[in-house]
Write an enzyme that holds these catalytic residues in place. Structure first.
Site, PDB file in Angstrom:
ATOM      1  N   TYR A 131      -6.206   8.761  23.748  1.00 43.77           N
ATOM      2  CA  TYR A 131      -6.124   7.418  23.420  1.00 43.77           C
ATOM      3  C   TYR A 131      -7.677   6.787  23.346  1.00 43.77           C
ATOM      4  O   TYR A 131      -8.208   6.197  22.268  1.00 43.77           O
ATOM      5  CB  TYR A 131      -5.503   6.638  24.378  1.00 43.77           C
ATOM      6  CG  TYR A 131      -5.516   4.788  23.975  1.00 43.77           C
ATOM      7  CD1 TYR A 131      -4.676   4.516  23.361  1.00 43.77           C
ATOM      8  CD2 TYR A 131      -6.267   4.203  24.762  1.00 43.77           C
ATOM      9  CE1 TYR A 131      -4.542   3.083  23.060  1.00 43.77           C
ATOM     10  CE2 TYR A 131      -6.302   2.754  24.435  1.00 43.77           C
ATOM     11  CZ  TYR A 131      -5.510   2.181  23.575  1.00 43.77           C
ATOM     12  OH  TYR A 131      -5.518   0.822  23.298  1.00 43.77           O
ATOM     13  N   GLY A 132      -8.347   7.319  24.474  1.00 46.24           N
ATOM     14  CA  GLY A 132      -9.934   6.698  24.447  1.00 46.24           C
ATOM     15  C   GLY A 132     -10.923   7.198  23.250  1.00 46.24           C
ATOM     16  O   GLY A 132     -11.434   6.657  22.737  1.00 46.24           O
ATOM     17  N   VAL A 133     -10.416   8.597  23.152  1.00 47.62           N
ATOM     18  CA  VAL A 133     -10.884   9.317  21.600  1.00 47.62           C
ATOM     19  C   VAL A 133     -10.626   8.556  20.441  1.00 47.62           C
ATOM     20  O   VAL A 133     -11.485   8.353  19.647  1.00 47.62           O
ATOM     21  CB  VAL A 133     -10.668  10.651  21.556  1.00 47.62           C
ATOM     22  CG1 VAL A 133     -11.412  11.216  20.453  1.00 47.62           C
ATOM     23  CG2 VAL A 133     -11.495  11.364  22.944  1.00 47.62           C
ATOM     24  N   LYS A 193      -9.966   5.518  20.188  1.00 41.45           N
ATOM     25  CA  LYS A 193     -10.473   4.142  20.134  1.00 41.45           C
ATOM     26  C   LYS A 193     -11.929   4.250  20.014  1.00 41.45           C
ATOM     27  O   LYS A 193     -12.626   3.261  19.387  1.00 41.45           O
ATOM     28  CB  LYS A 193     -10.061   3.574  21.433  1.00 41.45           C
ATOM     29  CG  LYS A 193      -8.697   2.923  21.268  1.00 41.45           C
ATOM     30  CD  LYS A 193      -8.131   2.223  20.166  1.00 41.45           C
ATOM     31  CE  LYS A 193      -6.855   1.510  20.246  1.00 41.45           C
ATOM     32  NZ  LYS A 193      -6.537   0.728  19.030  1.00 41.45           N
ATOM     33  N   VAL A 209      -3.665  -6.001  28.887  1.00 42.13           N
ATOM     34  CA  VAL A 209      -2.576  -6.952  28.528  1.00 42.13           C
ATOM     35  C   VAL A 209      -0.878  -6.566  28.800  1.00 42.13           C
ATOM     36  O   VAL A 209      -0.906  -5.342  28.497  1.00 42.13           O
ATOM     37  CB  VAL A 209      -2.682  -7.458  26.872  1.00 42.13           C
ATOM     38  CG1 VAL A 209      -1.640  -8.372  26.375  1.00 42.13           C
ATOM     39  CG2 VAL A 209      -3.987  -7.724  26.681  1.00 42.13           C
ATOM     40  N   ASN A 238      -4.233  -4.130  14.156  1.00 43.21           N
ATOM     41  CA  ASN A 238      -3.726  -4.147  15.470  1.00 43.21           C
ATOM     42  C   ASN A 238      -2.952  -2.846  15.740  1.00 43.21           C
ATOM     43  O   ASN A 238      -2.893  -2.290  16.793  1.00 43.21           O
ATOM     44  CB  ASN A 238      -3.212  -5.395  15.744  1.00 43.21           C
ATOM     45  CG  ASN A 238      -2.300  -5.475  17.011  1.00 43.21           C
ATOM     46  OD1 ASN A 238      -2.800  -5.349  18.264  1.00 43.21           O
ATOM     47  ND2 ASN A 238      -1.119  -5.481  16.846  1.00 43.21           N
ATOM     48  N   ILE A 297       1.622   1.922   8.799  1.00 39.68           N
ATOM     49  CA  ILE A 297       0.188   2.267   8.630  1.00 39.68           C
ATOM     50  C   ILE A 297       0.148   3.889   8.426  1.00 39.68           C
ATOM     51  O   ILE A 297      -1.059   4.375   7.988  1.00 39.68           O
ATOM     52  CB  ILE A 297      -0.864   1.806   9.521  1.00 39.68           C
ATOM     53  CG1 ILE A 297      -0.782   2.245  10.883  1.00 39.68           C
ATOM     54  CG2 ILE A 297      -0.779   0.423   9.722  1.00 39.68           C
ATOM     55  CD1 ILE A 297      -1.687   2.100  11.972  1.00 39.68           C
ATOM     56  N   PHE A 349       0.428   6.953  24.513  1.00 41.35           N
ATOM     57  CA  PHE A 349       1.496   7.700  25.489  1.00 41.35           C
ATOM     58  C   PHE A 349       1.177   7.066  26.924  1.00 41.35           C
ATOM     59  O   PHE A 349       0.072   6.843  27.350  1.00 41.35           O
ATOM     60  CB  PHE A 349       1.089   9.055  25.385  1.00 41.35           C
ATOM     61  CG  PHE A 349       1.346  10.004  24.260  1.00 41.35           C
ATOM     62  CD1 PHE A 349       2.785  10.719  24.341  1.00 41.35           C
ATOM     63  CD2 PHE A 349       0.744   9.776  23.053  1.00 41.35           C
ATOM     64  CE1 PHE A 349       3.046  11.387  23.306  1.00 41.35           C
ATOM     65  CE2 PHE A 349       0.843  10.703  22.189  1.00 41.35           C
ATOM     66  CZ  PHE A 349       2.467  11.573  22.040  1.00 41.35           C
ATOM     67  N   SER A 390     -10.505  -0.891  22.143  1.00 41.21           N
ATOM     68  CA  SER A 390     -10.280  -1.008  23.574  1.00 41.21           C
ATOM     69  C   SER A 390     -11.376  -0.769  24.572  1.00 41.21           C
ATOM     70  O   SER A 390     -12.164  -0.012  24.014  1.00 41.21           O
ATOM     71  CB  SER A 390      -9.082   0.085  24.128  1.00 41.21           C
ATOM     72  OG  SER A 390      -9.008   0.062  25.299  1.00 41.21           O
TER      73      SER A 390
END
Length: 275
Positions: free
Chosen positions: A192-194, A196, A229, A88, A62, A93, A138
């Protein structure tokens, strides 16, 4: 142009592989496990084959627009489009990773937001009537949204935010992170939060667009959280198995024909969540 087709990105391990596994059992059509690495992808297909499940491998990175275009052309030629798309593929990190935040912001958003957006740019036009698009996001996106400034929260929740505006905001976060100014700019300390937040908001934008441009096609687009998970990404202490993590993405991928909801929502544990 034969049967129906489902395409899963990042399908060679973890939640992606578990989604492929479940679709092989319950989706009436061909299921494609796509991955960047051909060796690992074919290995995953072989291990599913040993369980009596038939998945088909197709190379797809991707982060490479050429690879996306090639795959899109293949599915258009062979199947006349795509019935189910599960985005997916993603990266994160580790908490203890020593890479500077600026690097983490750049690399994480490049894959999780910008590359996912490239996938949707080329694959959304291929989604057939009655198709399903599932973007794996997430619960971290919700936590991170609450940590954004009021102004940013308002934009991410807005009904009129465009894909261009969202992309400008995501680009701005990366630029501010490079200068160590993201907190002053109203952003949280999580790349990661941003990334998502971007995926969830983009899903809502595309859902609204499809409802407007293809109102009779009954295509449903949603973002979801698989949960915490046990994967390479989340580590061994997480509470769900990959199969359990696949449940909500697969539920959305297999929403029955004629269903009108959920659409443009953030879904976790098969239930629509507040955004």
């Amino acid at each position: 142009m034969s049967s129906k087709v489902a395409v899963v990105t990042g399908g060679n391990k973890g939640i992606g592989k578990a989604i492929v596994q479940a679709l092989c059992k319950d989706f009436q059509g061909d299921v494609y496990l796509t991955a960047r690495d051909e060796g690992r992808g074919k290995e995953a297909v072989a291990s599913l084959s040993a369980e009596g499940l038939k998945a088909i491998f197709h190379q797809l990175d991707i982060n490479d627009v050429g690879s996306i275009r090639k795959a899109a052309d293949f599915f258009k030629q062979k199947y006349g489009g795509v019935d189910v798309l599960v985005n997916n593929a993603a990266i994160a990190f580790k908490v203890a990773d020593p890479a500077p935040f600026a690097t983490q912001a750049d690399v994480t958003l490049r894959t999780n937001y910008f590359a996912t957006r490239d996938m949707l740019t080329h694959f959304l036009p291929l989604i057939k009537a009655g198709g399903r698009v599932v973007n794996v996001s997430s619960f971290v996106s919700v936590y991170s949204l609450h940590k954004c400034s009021e102004e940013l929260q308002k934009r991410f929740r807005s009904e009129d935010i465009s894909e261009d505006e969202l992309t400008t905001l995501m680009t701005r976060f990366v630029e501010l992170a490079k200068n160590g100014q993201h907190k002053e700019g109203g952003w949280p300390e999580t790349a990661y939060g941003v990334s998502k937040i971007g995926v969830t908001t983009l899903s809502m934008i595309h859902a609204r667009r499809l409802s407007k441009e293809r109102p009779d096609d009954q295509i449903l687009v949603n973002a979801c959280c698989p949960g915490w998970v046990r994967t390479d990404m989340a580590g061994p202490k997480a509470t769900k198995s990959p199969a359990e993590g696949a449940e909500t993405p697969v539920f959305l991928a297999l929403l029955p024909a004629g269903a009108s909801a959920p659409h443009g929502k953030f879904v976790s544990d098969k239930a629509v969540q507040d955004w």
